[in-house]
Scaffold this active site. Structure first.
Site, short mmCIF file in Angstrom:
data_model
loop_
_atom_site.label_atom_id
_atom_site.label_comp_id
_atom_site.label_asym_id
_atom_site.label_seq_id
_atom_site.Cartn_x
_atom_site.Cartn_y
_atom_site.Cartn_z
N GLY A 45 -69.56 -43.66 -9.35
CA GLY A 45 -69.60 -45.26 -9.12
C GLY A 45 -68.44 -46.01 -8.05
O GLY A 45 -68.56 -45.16 -7.08
N HIS A 48 -71.21 -48.30 -2.86
CA HIS A 48 -71.40 -48.73 -1.69
C HIS A 48 -72.83 -48.52 -1.24
O HIS A 48 -73.52 -47.95 -1.80
CB HIS A 48 -70.28 -48.19 -0.73
CG HIS A 48 -70.09 -46.91 -0.87
ND1 HIS A 48 -71.23 -46.18 -0.41
CD2 HIS A 48 -69.07 -45.87 -1.03
CE1 HIS A 48 -70.91 -44.60 -0.29
NE2 HIS A 48 -69.92 -44.60 -0.95
N GLY A 50 -73.91 -46.35 0.74
CA GLY A 50 -74.56 -44.89 0.70
C GLY A 50 -74.97 -44.78 -0.49
O GLY A 50 -76.17 -44.21 -0.71
N HIS A 51 -74.51 -45.05 -1.73
CA HIS A 51 -75.28 -44.97 -3.14
C HIS A 51 -76.30 -45.88 -3.20
O HIS A 51 -77.38 -45.31 -3.64
CB HIS A 51 -74.13 -45.48 -4.24
CG HIS A 51 -72.91 -44.67 -4.22
ND1 HIS A 51 -71.49 -45.55 -3.95
CD2 HIS A 51 -72.56 -43.44 -4.61
CE1 HIS A 51 -70.59 -44.57 -4.05
NE2 HIS A 51 -71.25 -43.34 -4.40
N GLN A 165 -75.96 -36.80 2.49
CA GLN A 165 -75.71 -35.75 3.37
C GLN A 165 -74.39 -35.96 3.82
O GLN A 165 -73.81 -34.83 4.29
CB GLN A 165 -76.77 -35.81 4.78
CG GLN A 165 -76.52 -34.77 5.65
CD GLN A 165 -76.87 -33.20 5.21
OE1 GLN A 165 -77.63 -33.13 4.41
NE2 GLN A 165 -76.09 -32.35 5.55
N VAL A 193 -74.58 -42.89 5.29
CA VAL A 193 -74.76 -44.46 5.74
C VAL A 193 -73.13 -44.71 6.09
O VAL A 193 -72.26 -44.36 5.38
CB VAL A 193 -75.06 -45.51 4.36
CG1 VAL A 193 -74.78 -46.87 4.84
CG2 VAL A 193 -76.26 -44.85 4.08
N SER A 202 -67.38 -44.54 1.81
CA SER A 202 -66.95 -43.62 0.60
C SER A 202 -66.10 -44.44 -0.04
O SER A 202 -65.35 -45.30 0.44
CB SER A 202 -65.86 -42.53 1.55
OG SER A 202 -65.03 -42.05 0.51
P1 AMP Z 1 -69.70 -40.21 -5.13
O1 AMP Z 1 -69.79 -41.30 -5.85
O2 AMP Z 1 -68.88 -40.33 -3.84
O3 AMP Z 1 -69.72 -38.84 -5.93
O4 AMP Z 1 -71.23 -39.93 -4.47
C1 AMP Z 1 -72.54 -40.07 -4.92
C2 AMP Z 1 -73.80 -39.74 -4.32
O5 AMP Z 1 -73.47 -40.78 -3.27
C3 AMP Z 1 -73.40 -38.26 -3.65
O6 AMP Z 1 -74.55 -37.69 -3.47
C4 AMP Z 1 -72.84 -38.55 -2.27
O7 AMP Z 1 -73.20 -37.62 -1.15
C5 AMP Z 1 -73.54 -39.96 -1.84
N1 AMP Z 1 -72.73 -40.54 -1.04
C6 AMP Z 1 -71.45 -40.91 -0.91
N2 AMP Z 1 -71.26 -41.40 0.34
C7 AMP Z 1 -72.46 -41.72 1.08
C8 AMP Z 1 -72.72 -42.22 2.28
N3 AMP Z 1 -71.73 -42.71 3.00
N4 AMP Z 1 -74.07 -42.06 2.79
C9 AMP Z 1 -74.87 -41.65 2.03
N5 AMP Z 1 -74.78 -40.93 1.06
C10 AMP Z 1 -73.43 -41.09 0.43
#
Ligand code: AMP
Length: 296
Positions: A45, A48, A50-51, A165, A193, A202
């Protein structure tokens, strides 16, 4: 694509919000029986771009997109940021729906870990280096990740699961687990991203005060310096150039290392194989990670 089962449970966004795994399975049963493909995007959650890039990719490729929203306590060590991890479920539901999620699975902790829970998935070897080094987050972090992801794979039974990645070691661990335990699905890893100045997006960037936010851009610069200098002279010269870039921003990395992207063994020289260069560092109040894949 809509679920076309029960009424959406989130009135403003139309996304179906599910808290219990039985309801999750029931919600997906019809789609599965009709042979519709299911994509899963696991997240903690505080979404951003990236998600959202993962959700959009899932939406483009799959008939039905499930996003899990769960701040998984078992992947946080003692003294880590579990209690202050940023959360905003309402905003996440809106963003997820707009990016193509059909269903959001946001279980309470005891739905995932009921009393007496005592099984873990431990992926050997590659969870003991980089972030898994016992001096750093430790292998327990990846046991928590692998266990919760295995549970999600079993409850959602997706055809494809999407990961970023940015968490390159996590991708390697999940790929190995899927291969070793014969999970019948495909793993897609999508590019990192970034903010306009290069900082990898992040949820933890929320911890950065303005000074730390500015210094954090050195991680990406350091990785760029590693790649340039490694191509121009040698990998060890590249890593040294990266360390200097970090030092100039007052950052002492937890690690800056060159590794094989699949088995995470150490790499000493650039040859005809891709090399993962990964960095982790504490900057202000945040522990940040980033990486670059140097293609031959
Ligand atoms: P998290 O919520 O941080 O556990 O991330 C969930 C998913 O989003 C994971 O597969 C992460 O690798 C991916 N993710 C997090 N930050 C980025 C980013 N900046 N670009 C691409 N994917 C991301």
């Amino acid at each position: 694509m809509s679920l076309a089962l029960t009424e959406p449970s989130h009135p403003r966004t139309g996304v179906k919000l599910v808290r219990a795994k039985d309801e999750l399975r029931a919600s997906l049963a019809a789609a599965r029986a009709e042979g519709r493909s299911i994509g899963l995007v696991p997240t903690m959650g505080y979404l951003h771009e990236g998600h959202l890039s993962l959700l959009r990719a899932a939406d483009a490729e799959c008939d039905l997109v499930v996003m899990s929203l769960f701040v998984n306590p078992t992947q946080f060590g003692p003294g880590e940021d579990l209690d202050r991890y940023p959360r905003d479920e309402e905003r996440d539901l809106e963003l997820a729906a707009a990016a193509g999620a059909d269903l959001v699975y946001a279980p309470p902790v005891d739905e995932v870990y009921p009393a007496g829970f005592s099984t873990e998935v431990a992926v050997g070897g590659l969870t003991e280096v980089l972030c898994g080094d016992p001096e750093r987050r430790g292998p327990g972090h990846f046991r928590g990740v692998a266990t919760v992801v295995a549970k999600l794979f079993n409850t959602v039974q997706p055809d494809v699961a999407y990961f970023g990645q940015k968490d390159a070691q996590q991708v390697a661990v999940i790929r190995r687990m899927v291969r070793d335990l014969d999970f019948p699905l495909r793993i897609e890893a999508l590019p990192t991203v970034r903010e306009a100045d290069g900082l990898a997006m992040s949820s933890r960037n929320a911890y950065l005060d303005p000074d730390a936010r500015e210094r954090a851009t050195a991680l990406r610069r350091a990785l760029g310096a590693v790649e340039r200098s490694a191509r121009a002279s040698s990998l060890s010269a590249g890593l040294e150039a990266g360390r200097q870039e970090l030092a100039a921003a007052g950052i002492e990395p937890e690690y800056l290392e060159a590794r094989d992207p699949d088995d995470l063994t150490s790499v000493e020289v650039l040859d005809d194989r891709p090399v993962l260069v990964a960095v982790a560092a504490r900057v202000g109040g945040a522990r940040l990670i980033d990486n670059v894949l140097i293609e031959p």
